[in-house]
Scaffold this active site. Structure first.
Site, short mmCIF file in Angstrom:
data_model
loop_
_atom_site.label_atom_id
_atom_site.label_comp_id
_atom_site.label_asym_id
_atom_site.label_seq_id
_atom_site.Cartn_x
_atom_site.Cartn_y
_atom_site.Cartn_z
N TRP A 102 0.83 -1.21 0.00
CA TRP A 102 0.00 0.00 0.00
C TRP A 102 0.85 1.24 0.00
O TRP A 102 0.56 2.21 -0.71
CB TRP A 102 -1.00 -0.02 1.16
CG TRP A 102 -2.05 -1.06 0.96
CD1 TRP A 102 -2.30 -2.14 1.75
CD2 TRP A 102 -2.99 -1.16 -0.14
NE1 TRP A 102 -3.33 -2.88 1.23
CE2 TRP A 102 -3.76 -2.32 0.08
CE3 TRP A 102 -3.23 -0.39 -1.27
CZ2 TRP A 102 -4.79 -2.72 -0.81
CZ3 TRP A 102 -4.24 -0.79 -2.15
CH2 TRP A 102 -5.00 -1.94 -1.91
N ASP A 173 -2.15 6.79 5.99
CA ASP A 173 -3.17 5.88 5.47
C ASP A 173 -3.46 4.89 6.59
O ASP A 173 -2.65 4.04 6.91
CB ASP A 173 -2.63 5.16 4.22
CG ASP A 173 -3.60 4.09 3.70
OD1 ASP A 173 -4.69 3.91 4.28
OD2 ASP A 173 -3.24 3.44 2.69
N LYS A 197 -12.74 -1.66 5.86
CA LYS A 197 -12.04 -2.59 6.75
C LYS A 197 -12.56 -2.46 8.17
O LYS A 197 -13.04 -3.42 8.73
CB LYS A 197 -10.53 -2.33 6.72
CG LYS A 197 -9.83 -3.03 5.56
CD LYS A 197 -9.46 -2.14 4.45
CE LYS A 197 -8.90 -2.90 3.27
NZ LYS A 197 -8.17 -2.04 2.35
C1 LIG Z 1 -7.49 -1.60 1.35
C2 LIG Z 1 -6.44 -0.58 1.48
C3 LIG Z 1 -6.26 0.44 0.53
C4 LIG Z 1 -7.11 0.54 -0.71
O1 LIG Z 1 -8.38 0.89 -0.39
P1 LIG Z 1 -9.48 1.15 -1.54
O2 LIG Z 1 -10.58 1.78 -0.73
O3 LIG Z 1 -9.82 -0.17 -2.11
O4 LIG Z 1 -8.90 2.08 -2.53
C5 LIG Z 1 -5.27 1.37 0.75
N1 LIG Z 1 -4.49 1.31 1.84
C6 LIG Z 1 -4.61 0.35 2.76
C7 LIG Z 1 -3.71 0.34 3.95
C8 LIG Z 1 -5.59 -0.63 2.61
O5 LIG Z 1 -5.72 -1.59 3.53
#
Ligand SMILES: *Cc1c(COP(=O)(O)O)cnc(C)c1O
Length: 361
Positions: A102, A173, A197
């Site tokens: 990521w 993030d 999540k």
């Molecule tokens: C799942 C995830 C993403 C991507 O998320 P989307 O909403 O599918 O774009 C980005 N960063 C992390 C840490 C993730 O777990």
């Protein structure tokens, strides 16, 4: 009712109470005679849903009125672009840490916008890990430092956050570990998270931003990509993802009702139980992340062979446990144990692991 143990990485388990409330309110939301999905985003019923969710998110994160909560679409992946587009000029530098899949996607997008300095890179190390706060050498004058608080795919998590120097905003993030543990959100300039999540359904991305940071976007940036647009219009510039925001609000109320301290302690205990099962196996199960950086949200491990891993996933599924196959990029096993995954699911997985090893080990 036949609810399985859901270890999906995202979209992921939601609290049963939340689903039941949504079910009860689905066809007649609080006496409106319609579903919240059918209500105007400018109407009274939805307005309360929207503003309550924002207020509760700020309360749970312990931030004041110098922060705004923006409810946007496009996923965390769109934030990989929006962060640099809004905060970074073409000749300015942003510091990034590379901790895996990521983080490296965020880096790729930032490079299209400005200068990127990767000040720590352990994205390809095995066992997998994230950088240590004391390893970072900041670039003087960097606009911001970007970190990925939890690498969902590899299962490595920052245990202690770095402090950015004066003038450098800390950006994270936190898609896969927001509101899963206590931390000081006021140290951050911006925190973004895809909701699917730990916060709710997909379709919603939640951005917590220090208001002063939203002002700096170039004038010619597309309206919808400007944080200031969403801030000035209270995330109602256009139609927001109303139903996802409604569920997000229910999830936040559920967190508050559990008591976040209890929930956070429960998260630690769940992860500890799984790691104990891995470590007690005499090396038959091998944790994928370096011990110091093991994630409390995504527990990743290997078995002696890929065949055994496939068998493990297939038999677990038969036993009522889904979502255990590791991400296709890294293989192995991954149990995602977000807030909504009950301790019983982890207990049953631990018992299954012992039995699977007894039979196949
Ligand atoms: C799942 C995830 C993403 C991507 O998320 P989307 O909403 O599918 O774009 C980005 N960063 C992390 C840490 C993730 O777990």
């Amino acid at each position: 009712m036949n609810r399985i143990h859901n270890f999906n990485a995202g979209p992921a388990a939601l609290p049963l109470e939340v689903l039941e409330t949504a079910q009860r309110e689905l066809t007649d939301f609080k006496g409106t005679g319609m579903s919240i999905m059918e209500a105007s985003h400018r109407g009274k019923a939805y307005d309360a849903v929207h503003s309550e969710a924002i207020a509760l998110y700020k309360e749970l994160l312990g931030v004041g009125d110098d922060y705004a909560v923006l409810l946007i679409q496009g996923g965390a992946s769109q934030q990989f672009s929006m962060v640099p587009m809004n905060l970074l000029g073409a000749d300015e530098v942003a510091d990034y840490t590379d901790s895996g899949s990521w983080a490296s996607k965020a880096i790729k997008e930032a490079k299209k916008v400005g200068k990127v300095n990767v000040i720590a890179d352990c994205g390809k190390e095995t066992p997998t890990r994230v950088p240590r706060a004391d390893e970072l050498e900041f670039t003087p004058g960097a606009k911001y430092l970007h970190i990925t608080s939890n690498e969902t795919i590899s299962g490595a998590q920052w245990r202690q956050f770095p402090e950015a120097p004066e003038g450098t905003a800390l950006v994270a993030d936190m898609s896969s570990d927001i509101l899963s543990r206590e931390f000081d959100a006021t140290k951050f300039g911006l925190i973004y998270a895809g909701a699917q999540k730990n916060l709710g359904p997909s379709g919603l991305t939640v951005v917590l931003i220090k208001k002063e940071l939203a002002a700096g976007a170039p004038a010619n940036l597309a309206t919808m990509l400007k944080y200031s647009t969403h801030l000035e219009n209270d995330s109602l510039y256009n139609t927001p993802p109303c139903f996802s925001i409604y569920i997000f609000g229910l999830v936040l109320k559920w967190i508050a009702a559990q008591g976040k301290e209890n929930l956070y302690a429960r998260n630690v205990a769940k992860a500890a139980a799984l790691y104990a099962a891995i470590d007690a196996s005499g090396g038959w199960y091998r944790g994928a992340a370096a011990k110091e950086f093991r994630s409390d949200m995504n527990v990743t491990w290997r078995l002696p062979t890929e065949d055994l891993e496939n068998k493990f996933v297939a038999e677990a599924k038969k036993a009522g446990m889904e979502g255990l196959k590791g991400h296709r990029d890294v293989g192995g096993i991954r149990a995602s144990i977000y807030n909504a995954v009950p301790p019983k699911a982890v207990e049953d997985l631990v018992a299954f692991m012992a039995e699977f090893k007894r039979v196949n080990g």
